[in-house]
Write an enzyme that holds these catalytic residues in place. Structure first.
Site, PDB file in Angstrom:
ATOM      1  N   TYR A 146      -5.323  -3.267   4.611  1.00  0.00           N
ATOM      2  CA  TYR A 146      -5.109  -1.834   4.793  1.00  0.00           C
ATOM      3  C   TYR A 146      -5.878  -1.411   6.037  1.00  0.00           C
ATOM      4  O   TYR A 146      -7.098  -1.602   6.102  1.00  0.00           O
ATOM      5  CB  TYR A 146      -5.654  -1.051   3.593  1.00  0.00           C
ATOM      6  CG  TYR A 146      -5.071  -1.461   2.251  1.00  0.00           C
ATOM      7  CD1 TYR A 146      -3.792  -1.053   1.885  1.00  0.00           C
ATOM      8  CD2 TYR A 146      -5.806  -2.236   1.351  1.00  0.00           C
ATOM      9  CE1 TYR A 146      -3.252  -1.408   0.650  1.00  0.00           C
ATOM     10  CE2 TYR A 146      -5.271  -2.592   0.108  1.00  0.00           C
ATOM     11  CZ  TYR A 146      -3.996  -2.170  -0.234  1.00  0.00           C
ATOM     12  OH  TYR A 146      -3.476  -2.514  -1.455  1.00  0.00           O
ATOM     13  N   LYS A 181       1.882   0.316  -8.233  1.00  0.00           N
ATOM     14  CA  LYS A 181       1.827   0.428  -9.698  1.00  0.00           C
ATOM     15  C   LYS A 181       3.197   0.610 -10.351  1.00  0.00           C
ATOM     16  O   LYS A 181       3.327   0.401 -11.563  1.00  0.00           O
ATOM     17  CB  LYS A 181       0.961   1.641 -10.090  1.00  0.00           C
ATOM     18  CG  LYS A 181      -0.503   1.500  -9.753  1.00  0.00           C
ATOM     19  CD  LYS A 181      -1.159   0.483 -10.634  1.00  0.00           C
ATOM     20  CE  LYS A 181      -2.629   0.311 -10.334  1.00  0.00           C
ATOM     21  NZ  LYS A 181      -3.109  -1.011 -10.699  1.00  0.00           N
ATOM     22  N   PRO A 189       3.912   4.393  -3.811  1.00  0.00           N
ATOM     23  CA  PRO A 189       3.648   2.945  -3.732  1.00  0.00           C
ATOM     24  C   PRO A 189       2.256   2.602  -3.191  1.00  0.00           C
ATOM     25  O   PRO A 189       1.961   1.431  -2.960  1.00  0.00           O
ATOM     26  CB  PRO A 189       4.746   2.430  -2.788  1.00  0.00           C
ATOM     27  CG  PRO A 189       5.189   3.606  -2.007  1.00  0.00           C
ATOM     28  CD  PRO A 189       4.894   4.839  -2.815  1.00  0.00           C
ATOM     29  N   HIS A 210      -2.726 -13.908  -5.897  1.00  0.00           N
ATOM     30  CA  HIS A 210      -3.362 -13.186  -4.781  1.00  0.00           C
ATOM     31  C   HIS A 210      -4.559 -12.388  -5.284  1.00  0.00           C
ATOM     32  O   HIS A 210      -4.411 -11.567  -6.184  1.00  0.00           O
ATOM     33  CB  HIS A 210      -2.329 -12.234  -4.159  1.00  0.00           C
ATOM     34  CG  HIS A 210      -2.694 -11.813  -2.778  1.00  0.00           C
ATOM     35  ND1 HIS A 210      -2.150 -12.376  -1.650  1.00  0.00           N
ATOM     36  CD2 HIS A 210      -3.580 -10.911  -2.342  1.00  0.00           C
ATOM     37  CE1 HIS A 210      -2.669 -11.817  -0.577  1.00  0.00           C
ATOM     38  NE2 HIS A 210      -3.546 -10.921  -0.977  1.00  0.00           N
ATOM     39  N   TYR A 215      -7.226  -1.609  -9.641  1.00  0.00           N
ATOM     40  CA  TYR A 215      -6.284  -2.150  -8.643  1.00  0.00           C
ATOM     41  C   TYR A 215      -5.331  -3.160  -9.293  1.00  0.00           C
ATOM     42  O   TYR A 215      -4.134  -3.140  -9.031  1.00  0.00           O
ATOM     43  CB  TYR A 215      -7.108  -2.810  -7.537  1.00  0.00           C
ATOM     44  CG  TYR A 215      -6.358  -3.232  -6.299  1.00  0.00           C
ATOM     45  CD1 TYR A 215      -5.613  -2.320  -5.545  1.00  0.00           C
ATOM     46  CD2 TYR A 215      -6.427  -4.552  -5.843  1.00  0.00           C
ATOM     47  CE1 TYR A 215      -4.956  -2.711  -4.395  1.00  0.00           C
ATOM     48  CE2 TYR A 215      -5.774  -4.951  -4.686  1.00  0.00           C
ATOM     49  CZ  TYR A 215      -5.034  -4.030  -3.972  1.00  0.00           C
ATOM     50  OH  TYR A 215      -4.382  -4.415  -2.837  1.00  0.00           O
TER      51      TYR A 215
END
Ligand code: RFL
Length: 390
Positions: free
Chosen positions: A200, A296, A292, A74, A387
């Site tokens: 998001y 990570k 979350p 992804h 990220y």
């Protein structure tokens, strides 16, 4: 009666299981004590996004077959705010790395199978109740009563509410952290992903998130009041609020399905420093809980397990404790880098609430932060590096 072993591992989550497997590979005897049943830990749905380093560690040590076979690569994420959306192909930004989507419960299942197949000693239903940090002894309770087991070292991998972190003496260890005052309704739906990317959405009603877990299961998040009751969120209410915050009318309808999990997750973070005392060493959420918001936690757990396995191996095989002595110094800068990025993500994903001049000012700043990420290549590279990386 549990046999003594060189390393006593408390907790069979990603941290404990990666550590136990790596030590087993190095020929070091281990015993893993886990409070829950095998079924419980193998069905506990939590993380799903493994960063490049985690995938590398698992693959290099022969633990990645399930992830490689069933995981999905992804490399894009999208942000929706106002009436617009932008997408970042982070596989081409920063270090050009991707995530592997592989549900944590599947990873835990693979790690348990690998450890047991190679003769590992894993006790389910064994709750650790006390730790001797100087003697490396662990007291536990299981269906047969109470017992004690000794080793050369203890690895505290029992999560943020575990017992091992409480064994670090308060005067010698600092614990700092915060409750971010934000809660998410974490939802698992038996439905394929509705969008091709992690999405998001920033909305006046609060944040909404969409993340793939498998071809048939998708995770969604909805920001909710901190003390909200998940029972008040019926399927219809969840889908309509998700559709609103995700602007489904503009960007495409959501693929709905049966909701199999709804739970409130409070966004909290903390760090224990140092992460070790005498013969006890913490790894994963036991050492540092991370919200979350940037996915990570499991990745940090795997990283620390790798560092700790190497340090234990040096100590036990080569009689060299220098890496063990430096364990906290090695891990803490990376933990803080992940904490900083997760905190930055919290600020990016949650717009200011309320009305009035001050709220409007913060709302404009917040929108500008998103615009900067949309428009500025240097920002995007930095974002991508943090990220996926650790
Ligand atoms: P775990 O997984 O909590 O495992 C600890 C184990 O210790 C056992 N235990 C005990 N055993 C014996 N005696 C005792 N006294 C014990 N007390 C506890 C527990 O039963 C348990 O089996 O800790 P570990 O190994 O450090 O792993 C940490 C990760 O689980 C956690 O950081 C992640 O799940 C966080 N997280 C995510 N991380 C990612 O890297 N990517 C993600 O996409 C991601 N998504 C998430 C997440 C966490 C979430 N929640 C529920 C907080 C999504 C969510 C919703």
């Amino acid at each position: 009666m549990i046999k003594n072993a060189a390393v006593l591992v408390v907790g069979a989550g990603p941290a404990g299981l990666v550590l136990a497997n790596l030590l087993q590979e190095a020929g070091i005897s281990t015993v893993v004590l886990e409070r829950g049943s095998r079924e419980h830990v193998q069905t506990r749905a939590r993380a799903g996004f493994l960063g490049a380093h985690s995938a590398k560690v698992l693959t290099e040590h022969g633990l990645g077959a399930g992830m490689l076979h069933n995981g999905q690569s992804h490399g894009t994420c999208a942000f929706r705010y106002g009436d617009s959306q932008f997408e970042l192909d982070y596989s081409t930004l920063g270090r050009s790395e991707v995530h592997t989507v592989y549900p944590q419960q599947n990873l835990v299942t693979d790690l348990i199978a690998a450890y047991l197949e190679r003769g590992g000693d894993l006790r389910f239903g064994a709750t650790v109740t006390g730790i001797g940090t100087a003697s490396a002894t662990v007291r536990y309770q299981d269906s047969t009563g109470t017992g004690e087991v000794s080793g050369r070292f203890i690895a505290g991998c029992d999560g943020s509410n575990g017992v091992t972190r409480t064994a670090l003496p308060a005067g010698l260890v600092t614990r700092c952290g915060r409750d971010h005052g934000i809660a998410w309704l974490a939802v698992l739906a038996e439905a394929p992903q509705s969008m091709s990317a992690v999405t998001y959405a920033v909305h006046r009603n609060g944040f909404a998130g969409h993340m793939a877990r498998s071809p048939h299961v998708t995770r969604y998040y909805l920001q909710v009041p901190a003390n909200d009751d998940p029972a008040g969120w019926q399927d219809d209410r969840i889908w309509s609020e998700l559709a609103l915050r995700m602007r489904a009318d503009t960007f495409g309808q959501l693929k709905e399905g049966r909701i199999t999990e709804r739970r409130i997750v409070r966004l909290r973070s903390d760090v224990v420093d140092p992460m070790q005392h005498e013969r006890l060493f913490l790894a994963g959420d036991a050492a540092s809980l991370i919200s979350p918001s940037a996915a990570k936690g499991a990745n940090l757990a795997i990283l620390q397990a790798e560092v700790l396995a190497r340090a234990f191996t040096d100590a036990l095989v080569r009689d060299d404790e220098s890496a063990l002595n430096a364990y906290s110094r090695t891990c803490l800068p990376r933990i803080w880098r992940a904490q900083e990025f997760s905190h930055w993500m919290i600020n990016l994903l949650h717009g200011p609430s309320g009305t009035g001049q001050e709220a409007d000012f913060h709302r404009a700043l917040h929108r500008t932060r998103l615009d900067n990420l949309r428009d500025c290549r240097a920002q995007q590279d930095l974002f991508a590096e943090h990220y996926v990386g650790i």
